[in-house]
Design a protein around this motif. Structure first.
Motif, PDB file in Angstrom:
ATOM      1  N   MET A  82      14.444  -4.433  -3.836  1.00  0.00           N
ATOM      2  CA  MET A  82      15.491  -3.514  -3.384  1.00  0.00           C
ATOM      3  C   MET A  82      16.543  -3.384  -4.483  1.00  0.00           C
ATOM      4  SD  MET A  82      15.911  -4.817   0.572  1.00  0.00           S
ATOM      5  CE  MET A  82      16.692  -6.352   0.086  1.00  0.00           C
ATOM      6  N   ASN A  83      16.663  -2.191  -5.027  1.00  0.00           N
ATOM      7  CA  ASN A  83      17.621  -1.922  -6.090  1.00  0.00           C
ATOM      8  C   ASN A  83      18.709  -0.977  -5.601  1.00  0.00           C
ATOM      9  OD1 ASN A  83      16.037  -3.465  -7.869  1.00  0.00           O
ATOM     10  ND2 ASN A  83      14.845  -1.669  -8.478  1.00  0.00           N
ATOM     11  N   ASN A  84      19.815  -0.987  -6.317  1.00  0.00           N
ATOM     12  CA  ASN A  84      20.929  -0.093  -5.989  1.00  0.00           C
ATOM     13  C   ASN A  84      21.261  -0.146  -4.497  1.00  0.00           C
ATOM     14  OD1 ASN A  84      22.947   1.812  -6.368  1.00  0.00           O
ATOM     15  ND2 ASN A  84      21.539   3.545  -6.235  1.00  0.00           N
ATOM     16  N   LEU A  85      21.461  -1.337  -4.023  1.00  0.00           N
ATOM     17  CA  LEU A  85      21.708  -1.525  -2.599  1.00  0.00           C
ATOM     18  C   LEU A  85      23.013  -0.880  -2.169  1.00  0.00           C
ATOM     19  CD1 LEU A  85      20.383  -5.158  -2.320  1.00  0.00           C
ATOM     20  CD2 LEU A  85      19.620  -3.248  -0.904  1.00  0.00           C
ATOM     21  N   LYS A  86      22.981  -0.386  -0.953  1.00  0.00           N
ATOM     22  CA  LYS A  86      24.139   0.281  -0.370  1.00  0.00           C
ATOM     23  C   LYS A  86      24.554  -0.446   0.902  1.00  0.00           C
ATOM     24  CE  LYS A  86      22.308   4.723  -1.966  1.00  0.00           C
ATOM     25  NZ  LYS A  86      21.908   6.102  -1.562  1.00  0.00           N
ATOM     26  N   ALA A  87      25.762  -0.184   1.337  1.00  0.00           N
ATOM     27  CA  ALA A  87      26.255  -0.814   2.559  1.00  0.00           C
ATOM     28  C   ALA A  87      25.338  -0.489   3.742  1.00  0.00           C
ATOM     29  CB  ALA A  87      27.673  -0.366   2.844  1.00  0.00           C
ATOM     30  N   ASP A  88      24.784   0.710   3.742  1.00  0.00           N
ATOM     31  CA  ASP A  88      23.887   1.118   4.837  1.00  0.00           C
ATOM     32  C   ASP A  88      22.580   0.346   4.856  1.00  0.00           C
ATOM     33  OD1 ASP A  88      24.717   4.696   4.873  1.00  0.00           O
ATOM     34  OD2 ASP A  88      25.712   2.928   5.729  1.00  0.00           O
ATOM     35  N   ASP A  89      22.306  -0.400   3.808  1.00  0.00           N
ATOM     36  CA  ASP A  89      21.095  -1.225   3.776  1.00  0.00           C
ATOM     37  C   ASP A  89      21.290  -2.556   4.485  1.00  0.00           C
ATOM     38  OD1 ASP A  89      20.636  -0.088   0.407  1.00  0.00           O
ATOM     39  OD2 ASP A  89      19.584   0.625   2.204  1.00  0.00           O
ATOM     40  N   THR A  90      22.509  -2.836   4.890  1.00  0.00           N
ATOM     41  CA  THR A  90      22.783  -4.075   5.606  1.00  0.00           C
ATOM     42  C   THR A  90      21.986  -4.125   6.897  1.00  0.00           C
ATOM     43  OG1 THR A  90      25.008  -4.307   4.694  1.00  0.00           O
ATOM     44  CG2 THR A  90      24.559  -5.416   6.786  1.00  0.00           C
ATOM     45  N   ALA A  91      21.171  -5.165   7.037  1.00  0.00           N
ATOM     46  CA  ALA A  91      20.299  -5.282   8.205  1.00  0.00           C
ATOM     47  C   ALA A  91      19.532  -6.595   8.118  1.00  0.00           C
ATOM     48  CB  ALA A  91      19.318  -4.115   8.259  1.00  0.00           C
ATOM     49  N   VAL A  92      18.880  -6.912   9.212  1.00  0.00           N
ATOM     50  CA  VAL A  92      17.876  -7.974   9.181  1.00  0.00           C
ATOM     51  C   VAL A  92      16.551  -7.307   8.834  1.00  0.00           C
ATOM     52  CG1 VAL A  92      16.682  -9.746  10.492  1.00  0.00           C
ATOM     53  CG2 VAL A  92      19.116  -9.343  10.894  1.00  0.00           C
ATOM     54  N   TYR A  93      15.889  -7.833   7.841  1.00  0.00           N
ATOM     55  CA  TYR A  93      14.635  -7.271   7.364  1.00  0.00           C
ATOM     56  C   TYR A  93      13.467  -8.122   7.850  1.00  0.00           C
ATOM     57  CZ  TYR A  93      17.056  -3.973   4.377  1.00  0.00           C
ATOM     58  OH  TYR A  93      17.834  -2.930   3.926  1.00  0.00           O
ATOM     59  N   TYR A  94      12.432  -7.434   8.304  1.00  0.00           N
ATOM     60  CA  TYR A  94      11.245  -8.089   8.825  1.00  0.00           C
ATOM     61  C   TYR A  94      10.007  -7.579   8.082  1.00  0.00           C
ATOM     62  CZ  TYR A  94      14.283  -8.882  12.891  1.00  0.00           C
ATOM     63  OH  TYR A  94      15.317  -9.238  13.725  1.00  0.00           O
ATOM     64  N   CYS A  95       9.070  -8.459   7.858  1.00  0.00           N
ATOM     65  CA  CYS A  95       7.764  -8.014   7.403  1.00  0.00           C
ATOM     66  C   CYS A  95       6.799  -8.125   8.584  1.00  0.00           C
ATOM     67  CB  CYS A  95       7.270  -8.813   6.203  1.00  0.00           C
ATOM     68  SG  CYS A  95       7.079 -10.591   6.469  1.00  0.00           S
ATOM     69  N   ALA A  96       5.799  -7.284   8.552  1.00  0.00           N
ATOM     70  CA  ALA A  96       4.836  -7.235   9.642  1.00  0.00           C
ATOM     71  C   ALA A  96       3.494  -6.790   9.094  1.00  0.00           C
ATOM     72  CB  ALA A  96       5.307  -6.278  10.725  1.00  0.00           C
ATOM     73  N   ILE A  97       2.436  -7.192   9.774  1.00  0.00           N
ATOM     74  CA  ILE A  97       1.111  -6.749   9.361  1.00  0.00           C
ATOM     75  C   ILE A  97       0.389  -6.109  10.542  1.00  0.00           C
ATOM     76  CG2 ILE A  97       0.858  -8.441   7.535  1.00  0.00           C
ATOM     77  CD1 ILE A  97      -0.945 -10.061   9.383  1.00  0.00           C
ATOM     78  N   GLY A  98      -0.485  -5.182  10.201  1.00  0.00           N
ATOM     79  CA  GLY A  98      -1.263  -4.505  11.204  1.00  0.00           C
ATOM     80  C   GLY A  98      -2.629  -4.158  10.665  1.00  0.00           C
ATOM     81  N   SER A  99      -3.375  -3.496  11.483  1.00  0.00           N
ATOM     82  CA  SER A  99      -4.730  -3.113  11.122  1.00  0.00           C
ATOM     83  C   SER A  99      -4.722  -2.278   9.837  1.00  0.00           C
ATOM     84  CB  SER A  99      -5.358  -2.301  12.260  1.00  0.00           C
ATOM     85  OG  SER A  99      -6.520  -1.640  11.829  1.00  0.00           O
ATOM     86  N   PRO A 100      -5.744  -2.428   8.998  1.00  0.00           N
ATOM     87  CA  PRO A 100      -5.827  -1.594   7.793  1.00  0.00           C
ATOM     88  C   PRO A 100      -6.056  -0.119   8.102  1.00  0.00           C
ATOM     89  CG  PRO A 100      -7.804  -2.905   8.052  1.00  0.00           C
ATOM     90  CD  PRO A 100      -6.824  -3.405   9.059  1.00  0.00           C
ATOM     91  N   ILE A 101      -6.432   0.187   9.351  1.00  0.00           N
ATOM     92  CA  ILE A 101      -6.686   1.586   9.689  1.00  0.00           C
ATOM     93  C   ILE A 101      -5.757   2.079  10.783  1.00  0.00           C
ATOM     94  CG2 ILE A 101      -9.099   1.533   8.976  1.00  0.00           C
ATOM     95  CD1 ILE A 101      -9.846   1.223  11.942  1.00  0.00           C
ATOM     96  N   LEU A 102      -4.618   1.415  10.924  1.00  0.00           N
ATOM     97  CA  LEU A 102      -3.729   1.826  11.991  1.00  0.00           C
ATOM     98  C   LEU A 102      -3.183   3.228  11.744  1.00  0.00           C
ATOM     99  CD1 LEU A 102      -0.549   1.685  10.914  1.00  0.00           C
ATOM    100  CD2 LEU A 102      -0.885  -0.747  11.232  1.00  0.00           C
ATOM    101  N   SER A 103      -2.891   3.891  12.818  1.00  0.00           N
ATOM    102  CA  SER A 103      -2.219   5.179  12.748  1.00  0.00           C
ATOM    103  C   SER A 103      -0.760   4.956  13.141  1.00  0.00           C
ATOM    104  CB  SER A 103      -2.893   6.174  13.694  1.00  0.00           C
ATOM    105  OG  SER A 103      -2.839   5.664  15.018  1.00  0.00           O
TER     106      SER A 103
END
Length: 124
Positions: A82-103
């Motif tokens: 994440m570059n050039n971060l802004k105040a609006d980027d303030t948040a809790v960030y989550y990673c998640a995984i799903g099916s390789p063919i999800l829609s």
């Protein structure tokens, strides 16, 4: 599968951070990997979606050109630079995984494993 997100912190506008999402129990390269974030009082929103290793990556309009995702298959880890971060980027960030063919890749309900969030605070 367990996901461990890390790398959050408090930074100033314009700074950079790199978040990591380490997987155990399965091979990350086989999945669609997404990053979501949730700001205080707001709904969770998708930030990026990376199709299984070698596939396309998509970014939300709010981060396009500033955020970049990558994977290190040897470490079974995904990253969100994440570059050039802004105040609006303030948040809790989550990673998640799903099916390789999800829609509906921006639908958080499509993902079946989530890491605990890591807090990013951007403030002057």
């Amino acid at each position: 599968v367990q996901l461990q997100a890390s790398g959050g912190g408090s930074v100033q506008p314009g700074d950079s951070l790199r978040l990591s999402c380490a997987a155990s129990g399965s091979t990350l390269s086989s999945y669609t990997v997404a990053w979501f974030r949730q700001a205080p009082g707001k709904e969770r929103e998708g930030v990026s979606v990376s199709r299984r290793s070698g596939g396309r990556t998509y970014y939300s309009d709010s981060v396009k050109g500033r955020f970049t995702v990558s994977r290190d298959n040897a470490k079974n880890t995904a990253y969100l630079q994440m570059n050039n971060l802004k105040a609006d980027d303030t948040a809790v960030y989550y990673c998640a995984i799903g099916s390789p063919i999800l829609s509906a890749q921006w639908d958080s309900g499509m993902y079946y494993h989530w890491g605990k969030g890591t807090l990013v605070t951007v403030s002057s």
